[in-house]
Design a protein around this motif. Structure first.
Motif, mmCIF file in Angstrom:
data_model
loop_
_atom_site.group_PDB
_atom_site.id
_atom_site.type_symbol
_atom_site.label_atom_id
_atom_site.label_comp_id
_atom_site.label_asym_id
_atom_site.label_seq_id
_atom_site.Cartn_x
_atom_site.Cartn_y
_atom_site.Cartn_z
ATOM 1 N N PRO A 82 0.398 3.031 -9.275
ATOM 2 C CA PRO A 82 -0.635 3.049 -9.361
ATOM 3 C C PRO A 82 -2.040 2.693 -9.389
ATOM 4 N N ARG A 139 0.647 -1.442 0.307
ATOM 5 C CA ARG A 139 -0.120 0.353 -0.302
ATOM 6 C C ARG A 139 1.036 1.299 0.158
ATOM 7 N N ASN A 140 1.869 1.195 0.504
ATOM 8 C CA ASN A 140 2.426 2.567 0.720
ATOM 9 C C ASN A 140 4.172 2.481 0.377
ATOM 10 N N GLU A 169 -2.387 -6.656 -5.858
ATOM 11 C CA GLU A 169 -2.410 -6.275 -4.637
ATOM 12 C C GLU A 169 -2.187 -7.462 -3.863
ATOM 13 N N LYS A 221 2.123 0.476 -4.167
ATOM 14 C CA LYS A 221 0.972 0.963 -4.734
ATOM 15 C C LYS A 221 1.357 2.566 -5.559
ATOM 16 N N PRO A 222 2.162 3.375 -4.266
ATOM 17 C CA PRO A 222 2.433 4.259 -5.111
ATOM 18 C C PRO A 222 3.601 4.680 -6.504
ATOM 19 N N ILE A 223 4.621 3.571 -6.968
ATOM 20 C CA ILE A 223 5.409 3.668 -7.889
ATOM 21 C C ILE A 223 4.634 2.201 -8.953
#
Length: 262
Positions: free
Chosen positions: A166, A158-159, A173, A162-164
């Protein structure tokens, strides 16, 4: 914890008298420096760390109300009482000649605190109760490790992932979290075989330091949003690496871990 002291003739009184004759490097009735500071920081750090350990935090998710959540959270440090009593088994074992005989079969550097409780269990308790005690030791280590593996997998996906990426799907996931959890478990298993068991007490202390250095940033971030997030992260990084880990390594470098565990 209740049965073993009653099973030993004389209980803790006999154990302390026997330990006094051994001239332990840690001391008997009182701990010598630096063991006193080490033990004190260990139980204080462990009590505070309970508020952020994944296996403790995850339990809060099942709270039925704010009142019950506050109550259970406030009572978490009581768990430290059990840890303090378990630490006393390092003295209690001197009251059991049979347990000391078995422990003497192992090298001094390999005995460690990890062998004290199993040895006392198998030498003083009935077989069925000793089996339950050993099972409790196994489950007590397995459950937190499994929960921590799942917690780190969720945090990582999630941290970080996912930011890398999106555009990752919910199925992606889940798949990535499963693989991350499995890899983490195998890394932990390899760590057990590589690192000597006698360093367990130092690793517990280091874990408490890492968690408690994280505690102020998390708690302050929950109480108010007036703090700058980058300042909180900087303070966390300095406290964790610059102070926490450095001050842990520096005074303990000349110490031989087996001296403590003897």
């Amino acid at each position: 914890m209740v049965a073993v002291p009653f099973a030993i003739h004389g209980g803790f009184s006999a154990a302390f008298n026997a330990a006094t004759l051994k001239a332990l490097p840690t001391g008997v009735s009182t701990l010598k420096d630096p063991y006193f500071i080490t033990y004190t920081t260990l139980w204080i750090g462990s009590s505070l760390a309970l508020y952020l350990y994944p296996h403790s935090v995850n339990g809060a998710l099942s709270a039925e109300s704010d009142k019950k959540l506050a109550m259970s959270t406030a009572l978490l440090p009581i768990y430290g009482i059990a840890l303090a009593l378990l630490a006393m088994y390092g003295i209690l074992i001197y009251g059991s000649p049979e347990a000391m005989k078995i422990l003497s079969l192992f090298p001094a550097s390999a005995r460690g605190g990890s062998l004290v409780i199993p040895t006392l269990a198998v030498t003083t308790l009935p077989e069925w109760l000793a089996a339950l005690a050993l099972l409790g030791v196994f489950v007590g280590g397995l459950v937190p490790a499994a929960i921590m593996a799942m917690a780190q997998a969720n945090l990582l996906i999630r941290n970080v992932v996912k930011p890398i990426y999106p555009r990752i799907t919910p199925q992606g996931e889940t798949r990535a979290a499963k693989w991350s959890s499995v890899i983490f478990k195998f890394l932990a298993l390899g760590f057990v075989f590589i690192v000597p068991a006698t360093y367990a007490i130092w690793l517990q202390l280091l874990g408490g330091i890492i968690i408690t250095q994280t505690l102020p940033a998390v708690f302050l971030g929950l109480v108010t949003n007036k703090f700058d997030k980058y300042s909180l992260m900087t303070g966390w990084a300095v406290g964790l690496g610059g102070l926490g880990i450095y001050l842990f390594i520096t005074p303990h470098k000349p110490l031989q871990c087996h001296r403590f565990t003897q």
